[in-house]
Design an enzyme around this catalytic site. Sequence first.
Site, PDB file in Angstrom:
ATOM      1  N   HIS A 157       0.818  -1.228   0.000  1.00 54.04           N
ATOM      2  CA  HIS A 157       0.000   0.000   0.000  1.00 54.04           C
ATOM      3  C   HIS A 157       0.850   1.277   0.000  1.00 54.04           C
ATOM      4  O   HIS A 157       0.701   2.137  -0.857  1.00 54.04           O
ATOM      5  CB  HIS A 157      -0.876   0.051   1.267  1.00 54.04           C
ATOM      6  CG  HIS A 157      -1.777  -1.112   1.468  1.00 54.04           C
ATOM      7  ND1 HIS A 157      -2.949  -1.309   0.774  1.00 54.04           N
ATOM      8  CD2 HIS A 157      -1.693  -2.152   2.332  1.00 54.04           C
ATOM      9  CE1 HIS A 157      -3.555  -2.405   1.202  1.00 54.04           C
ATOM     10  NE2 HIS A 157      -2.809  -2.946   2.138  1.00 54.04           N
TER      11      HIS A 157
HETATM   12  O1  RIB Z   1      -4.778   0.058   4.990  1.00 55.04           O
HETATM   13  C1  RIB Z   1      -3.393   0.010   4.754  1.00 55.04           C
HETATM   14  C2  RIB Z   1      -2.688   1.049   5.549  1.00 55.04           C
HETATM   15  O2  RIB Z   1      -2.843   0.800   6.941  1.00 55.04           O
HETATM   16  C3  RIB Z   1      -1.175   1.027   5.313  1.00 55.04           C
HETATM   17  O3  RIB Z   1      -0.659   2.311   5.520  1.00 55.04           O
HETATM   18  C4  RIB Z   1      -0.688   0.097   6.377  1.00 55.04           C
HETATM   19  O4  RIB Z   1       0.683   0.326   6.732  1.00 55.04           O
HETATM   20  C5  RIB Z   1      -1.581   0.493   7.524  1.00 55.04           C
HETATM   21  O5  RIB Z   1      -1.032   1.673   8.123  1.00 55.04           O
END
Ligand code: RIB
Length: 320
Positions: A251
């Site tokens: 992500h």
């Molecule tokens: O939903 C994904 C996000 O939430 C990413 O930033 C992961 O590291 C968590 O922080």
Amino acid sequence: MQRILIDTDPGVDDAFAIFLALRSPELHVEAITTVCGNVSVTQATQNLLTILGVLDLDEFPLIAQGEAEPLVKPLVMATHVHGDDGLGNVSQLRNTDGSPLYPQANTTVSSAAGVDLMLEMAARYPDELTIIALGPLTNIAKAIRKDAEKMQRLQKIVLMGGAFEAYGNVTTTAEFNIFVDPQAAHEVFEFDVPIHIVPLDATHQVILTGERLHAEIDKREGTISHFLKDATHACMEFYREHVGFWGFHIHDALPIGMLTRPDYFESVPAHVQVETEGTLTSGMTVADLRPERQHRDPNANVCIKVAVEAFLDYFFERLQ
Ligand code: RIB
Ligand code: CA
């Protein structure tokens, strides 16, 4: 060259983003602030030092520890995904002599609060600084509350968070970073600076399979490769059991890529709001992305499409 401040809750995918940012000549990482999220903010700060210790850096970004609790809700963490320490438990790995396999970077954490370092950077680089938000938006909301005038001088905010036409990853409707602190997200989205959102709609397009990760790692030698293999084991096992494939979503690397390879990302303008109260929908990001409705008072650009293979090839080129 773009000046950036990274606000992060490391987090395995945060580590990938930080590696990518520090390996990108197009970016100058002026500072990194930690925030509560995947782990406690104290653990996030320790993890940041471990991540920075993996890279052989000549100079380090300024570092400050941010907020320990969301604005309203009690903290919900994600250690079940990222491992007890938030980095696949690499902090427990030792050499034969008992020394840490991944020693922390030889740098200091500022005595200033993360919010104050954020404000100092916004004031030092008026109209030049981009904040890359990779965790809950608590620090940014607090900085806006403390000195909106300084935060108004930000060039933009690029954040990983939200889910629009995709399901959430905490509840059916909410993505983790927004779910943890919906009030902070509401206040950030209502604030008048350019905002670019990289939601699950985009990040779920980029699936890093264990096979691809290990194939890339096996081509390389060096501490980063060993770290990536060790740090990702826990979350890839979680994905195998609960998401349906062996691998994971990187992500947080996507907002970094949006700065250095913008042509790999397609976004649309939208008016984005956050549900801060709902029993079933707390933390839900709400926007109408239909083309005929995108120009109604937009307050953000929402990424809806990623050139996946191009991004992954670029990502691994950078992690040589
Ligand atoms: O939903 C994904 C996000 O939430 C990413 O930033 C992961 O590291 C968590 O922080
Ligand atoms: Ca994160």
